[in-house]
Design an enzyme around this catalytic site. Structure first.
Site, PDB file in Angstrom:
ATOM      1  N   CYS A 135       0.669  -1.310  -0.137  1.00 50.38           N
ATOM      2  CA  CYS A 135       0.005   0.066   0.181  1.00 50.38           C
ATOM      3  C   CYS A 135       0.540   1.193   0.137  1.00 50.38           C
ATOM      4  O   CYS A 135       0.698   2.298  -0.748  1.00 50.38           O
ATOM      5  CB  CYS A 135      -0.843  -0.045   1.407  1.00 50.38           C
ATOM      6  SG  CYS A 135      -2.072  -1.812   1.435  1.00 50.38           S
ATOM      7  N   GLU A 206      -3.180  -3.402  -5.421  1.00 52.00           N
ATOM      8  CA  GLU A 206      -3.376  -2.767  -5.699  1.00 52.00           C
ATOM      9  C   GLU A 206      -3.505  -2.088  -6.966  1.00 52.00           C
ATOM     10  O   GLU A 206      -3.777  -1.367  -7.425  1.00 52.00           O
ATOM     11  CB  GLU A 206      -2.072  -1.704  -5.043  1.00 52.00           C
ATOM     12  CG  GLU A 206      -2.080  -2.168  -3.870  1.00 52.00           C
ATOM     13  CD  GLU A 206      -2.304  -1.054  -3.529  1.00 52.00           C
ATOM     14  OE1 GLU A 206      -2.004   0.384  -4.313  1.00 52.00           O
ATOM     15  OE2 GLU A 206      -2.865  -0.783  -2.269  1.00 52.00           O
TER      16      GLU A 206
HETATM   17  C1  NSP Z   1      -5.860   1.634  -2.566  1.00 49.53           C
HETATM   18  C2  NSP Z   1      -4.625   2.523  -2.092  1.00 49.53           C
HETATM   19  N1  NSP Z   1      -3.468   1.974  -1.317  1.00 49.53           N
HETATM   20  C3  NSP Z   1      -2.811   2.744  -1.131  1.00 49.53           C
HETATM   21  C4  NSP Z   1      -3.039   3.792  -0.478  1.00 49.53           C
HETATM   22  C5  NSP Z   1      -2.026   4.641   0.402  1.00 49.53           C
HETATM   23  N2  NSP Z   1      -2.205   5.084   1.767  1.00 49.53           N
HETATM   24  C6  NSP Z   1      -4.063   3.884  -0.737  1.00 49.53           C
HETATM   25  N3  NSP Z   1      -4.634   5.681  -0.178  1.00 49.53           N
HETATM   26  N4  NSP Z   1      -5.288   3.332  -1.384  1.00 49.53           N
END
Ligand code: NSP
Length: 221
Positions: A135, A206
């Site tokens: 993430c 992701e």
């Molecule tokens: C799906 C997603 N992945 C990671 C991030 C980073 N915090 C986010 N805002 N959104």
């Protein structure tokens, strides 16, 4: 070679695929239309609520006080800083905070957040770090790659790049990589194998998250 260096062989193809996805390409070029971006803002807000819960689990299971403190800070900064960015975007679209919060999670958002929270709730501390790392690393890497191409004229997308390629988020990513390396150093081969699998699964989500926004994925029924 550190564990996160080893993970790069798994991570790099994921980051390449994300960088080449039409949603990300257009965000970087400043040509992304509003609808998929608005969809992303709504879904990411819902995602971040559960992402913050993972930090709460991290604070609860961290092996020492310093790391408990960092996880507590991360919970605070997600809710009060990162989500502010989404609230500001939403305000531009005329969406209130209550509406943002009431957004129904898409199938991909639901699957991804369930996976994160389930791993945090039932796995080891190392498992939690392994699912969290993509993430941070994925967003930071994507934003850095887009910044290298030159900032888009569209303020919204330039701000997205500034946030996730910025010093604060980069430091956070480095911290999470170091944490993963620390945890992996004391782990067995079997545990390291599991961290690799969990990291990869999270990284695949992701990619899917971007793809779902591009398709503006919804429920059929
Ligand atoms: C799906 C997603 N992945 C990671 C991030 C980073 N915090 C986010 N805002 N959104």
């Amino acid at each position: 070679m550190s564990f996160t260096d080893e993970l790069s062989t798994v991570a790099d193809p994921l980051w390449d695929a994300i960088e080449g996805h039409p949603m990300v390409e257009r965000l970087g070029a400043g040509t992304l239309s509003t609808d998929p971006f608005e969809y992303w803002v709504r879904q990411d807000y819902v995602y971040l609520v559960d992402y913050a819960r993972v930090f709460a689990y991290g604070a609860g299971t961290a092996p020492d006080v310093a790391r408990m403190g960092t996880f507590a800070e991360l919970l605070d900064s997600t809710i009060n800083t990162e989500m502010d960015l989404h609230r500001a975007y939403a305000a531009e679209f005329g969406i209130s905070e209550a509406e943002l919060e009431a957004t129904e999670a898409s199938p991909t958002t639901r699957a991804y957040t369930d996976f994160l929270v389930r791993t945090a709730a039932t796995g080891s501390f190392g498992d939690l770090v392994a699912v969290l790392l993509p993430c941070m690393w994925g967003f930071n890497e994507t934003a850095e790659r887009l910044r290298e191409r030159g900032k888009p004229d569209d303020e919204r997308y330039a701000e997205w790049i500034d946030t996730y390629a910025g010093a604060e988020f980069t430091e956070l990513t480095t911290w999470c990589k170091e944490l993963m390396d620390d945890v992996a150093r004391d782990a067995s081969d079997a545990e390291r194998e599991r961290y690799r699998d969990l990291f990869y699964e999270s990284g695949r989500y992701e990619y899917r998250f971007w793809d779902a926004a591009w398709r503006q994925e919804g429920w059929e029924l």
